[in-house]
Design a protein around this motif. Structure first.
Motif: not given
Length: 136
Positions: A47-58
């Protein structure tokens, strides 16, 4: 009474967090340390691989800001910790790391899935090495 209190807060139920911090302040000895923690549920790698870069950190940064505001608005002197992962595991690991002598955790009326899987509060109660106060 207690010298090192951990207060896990689910940001989707912030009103319970404020009440739990007030309870922590009442149970704390003079000079006690209160730590408010929230855990952002970890996402599977696919799932993380499909998310835009930096979204988790945001999202982690937003959780940090929301926790800081909640603690400030509560009027309780507490440090803030944000982590990601499995909530019960992160709570128990952090309690062990800081040497907590009390964890104050909120509970809710269990749904059907909680009977099969167990809620975060139930897992914390079962596996904590220190006292646990469950609030409703």
């Amino acid at each position: 009474m207690y010298k090192n209190i951990l207060v896990p807060i689910d940001l989707t139920q912030a009103e319970k967090g404020t009440a739990m911090l007030a309870v922590a302040a009442k149970l704390a000895d003079q000079g006690a340390k209160i730590t408010a923690i929230t855990v952002v549920e970890d996402l599977p790698g696919y799932v993380r691989a499909e998310l835009p870069t930096g979204l988790v950190e945001k999202n982690l940064k937003a959780a940090q800001e929301e926790m800081a505001k909640l603690v400030k608005d509560s009027g309780v002197a507490a440090s803030v910790q944000v982590s990601d992962g499995n909530p019960s595991r992160e709570i128990l690991d952090h309690a062990s790391k800081i040497g907590a002598d009390l964890i104050i955790v909120a509970s809710h009326r269990p749904g059907m899935q909680d009977y099969f899987l167990g809620s975060t509060a139930a897992r914390v109660v079962r596996h904590a090495a220190c006292s646990v106060l469950v609030t409703r």
